[in-house]
Enzyme design. Structure first.
Site, mmCIF file in Angstrom:
data_model
loop_
_atom_site.group_PDB
_atom_site.id
_atom_site.type_symbol
_atom_site.label_atom_id
_atom_site.label_comp_id
_atom_site.label_asym_id
_atom_site.label_seq_id
_atom_site.Cartn_x
_atom_site.Cartn_y
_atom_site.Cartn_z
ATOM 1 N N HIS A 64 25.703 -40.493 2.627
ATOM 2 C CA HIS A 64 26.873 -41.125 1.572
ATOM 3 C C HIS A 64 26.957 -42.827 2.062
ATOM 4 O O HIS A 64 27.147 -43.172 3.340
ATOM 5 C CB HIS A 64 28.205 -40.419 1.486
ATOM 6 C CG HIS A 64 29.041 -41.100 0.283
ATOM 7 N ND1 HIS A 64 29.624 -42.450 0.092
ATOM 8 C CD2 HIS A 64 29.021 -40.697 -1.071
ATOM 9 C CE1 HIS A 64 29.907 -42.528 -0.872
ATOM 10 N NE2 HIS A 64 29.590 -41.699 -1.734
ATOM 11 N N GLU A 106 22.649 -43.473 -5.940
ATOM 12 C CA GLU A 106 23.990 -44.033 -5.985
ATOM 13 C C GLU A 106 23.688 -45.548 -5.735
ATOM 14 O O GLU A 106 23.890 -45.958 -4.537
ATOM 15 C CB GLU A 106 25.067 -43.397 -5.145
ATOM 16 C CG GLU A 106 25.210 -42.135 -5.124
ATOM 17 C CD GLU A 106 26.546 -41.466 -5.030
ATOM 18 O OE1 GLU A 106 27.257 -41.151 -5.560
ATOM 19 O OE2 GLU A 106 26.570 -41.545 -3.658
HETATM 20 P P1 PGA Z 1 32.846 -42.770 -7.752
HETATM 21 O O1 PGA Z 1 32.159 -42.386 -6.465
HETATM 22 O O2 PGA Z 1 32.512 -41.777 -8.831
HETATM 23 O O3 PGA Z 1 34.120 -43.088 -7.586
HETATM 24 O O4 PGA Z 1 31.970 -44.306 -8.001
HETATM 25 C C1 PGA Z 1 30.847 -41.874 -6.291
HETATM 26 C C2 PGA Z 1 30.657 -41.556 -4.681
HETATM 27 O O5 PGA Z 1 31.015 -42.277 -4.041
HETATM 28 O O6 PGA Z 1 29.817 -40.667 -4.593
#
Ligand code: PGA
Length: 283
Positions: free
Chosen positions: A108, A198
């Site tokens: 992450h 992401e």
């Molecule tokens: P968020 O986080 O939906 O608050 O943007 C997503 C993540 O960090 O996996």
């Protein structure tokens, strides 16, 4: 144990900060799933803080609710790249397995940033997960700095992050003498893995990311995984690509229309049950 339905991952990060709220929130998830309001045509994977995994696992298994709850799974948020020993503050993969946890988020952007996790460390963890039959959810994505440099830089970066992981899997398979053995070996693997795309610049800030932009990068990630891994190995290893980054009740409908998207990874909005429910309703 897994299937091709869309997946929604609730990454609670370091929230909620007390046991009662954790159970309350999880209970709401379970009740909603168990009611007729949500048809579990998707898988729900909840990644709570590590210390709440066990109580939630017990809670889930003690629920005498109908079989819809079979579509709810628990996930770790990370684990150590060493199997055991003097690693203060860490969690081993064996500990997750021991509690019956079947998934773990890896790489992450917050772990990359705050704990300085590198692609190499993440690749080692991914391999450990596959070999331990834990399904890894590996996060990748460009930073703001790369984003402003445009498409070429973004794709090169995504490819670089993916190839480190891919190489590790390939090496392992290549070190196994015969094709038959390779097949055998990989059969002991977790049968699939997730890549969560992401964009780091879109996490936790309500960013409105253009779905065409996401589609392009999902297509590219798929292309890299197929050409550098899946088409080269003799195995039934599957993968799913997710999107994460400010997923909320307003953009969920559009996001679920993205071609070849395996689901979404939700951070902040997974803590607000009413909003989360709406995201799920769009799966
Ligand atoms: P968020 O986080 O939906 O608050 O943007 C997503 C993540 O960090 O996996």
């Amino acid at each position: 144990m897994y299937n091709d339905r869309p997946t929604i991952i609730a990454n609670w990060k370091m929230n909620p900060t007390n046991y009662a709220d954790v159970i309350d929130l999880f209970n709401l998830y379970c009740q909603e799933f168990n009611s007729n309001r949500i048809d579990p045509k998707f898988n729900l994977i909840v990644a709570p803080p590590t210390m709440y995994l066990f109580p939630l696992f017990k809670f889930l298994t003690s629920q005498n609710l109908n079989q819809k709850l079979n579509s709810i799974f628990l996930s770790g948020q990370n684990f150590c790249c060493e199997p055991k020993g003097a690693f203060t503050g860490d969690t081993s993969i064996e500990m997750l397995q021991d509690l019956g946890i079947k998934f773990s988020i890896l790489g992450h952007s917050e772990c990359r940033k705050y704990y300085k996790e590198t692609d190499e460390i993440i690749a080692i963890k991914m391999l450990l997960a596959l070999q331990s039959n834990i399904i890894p959810i590996v996060c990748i994505g460009e930073t703001q700095e790369q984003f402003v440099q445009g498409d070429k830089v973004i794709k090169a970066f995504l490819k670089q992050q993916l190839l480190v992981v891919i190489k590790k899997i390939e090496n392992l398979l290549n070190n196994i003498p015969s094709a038959a053995n390779a097949k055998n070996k990989i059969n002991k693997f977790a049968k699939c893995f997730f890549i969560a795309y992401e964009p780091v610049w879109a996490i936790g800030n309500g960013a409105n990311v253009d779905v065409n932009y996401i589609q392009q990068n999902i297509d590219y990630i798929q292309h890299v995984i197929s050409s550098y891994l899946i088409n080269k190995i003799d195995s039934d290893l599957k993968y799913y690509i997710l999107y994460g980054g400010s997923v909320n009740h307003n953009n969920a409908k559009e996001l679920f229309k993205i071609r070849n998207l395996g689901g979404v990874l939700v951070g902040g909005a997974s803590l607000k049950f009413e909003q989360f429910k709406e995201i799920c309703a769009n799966a």
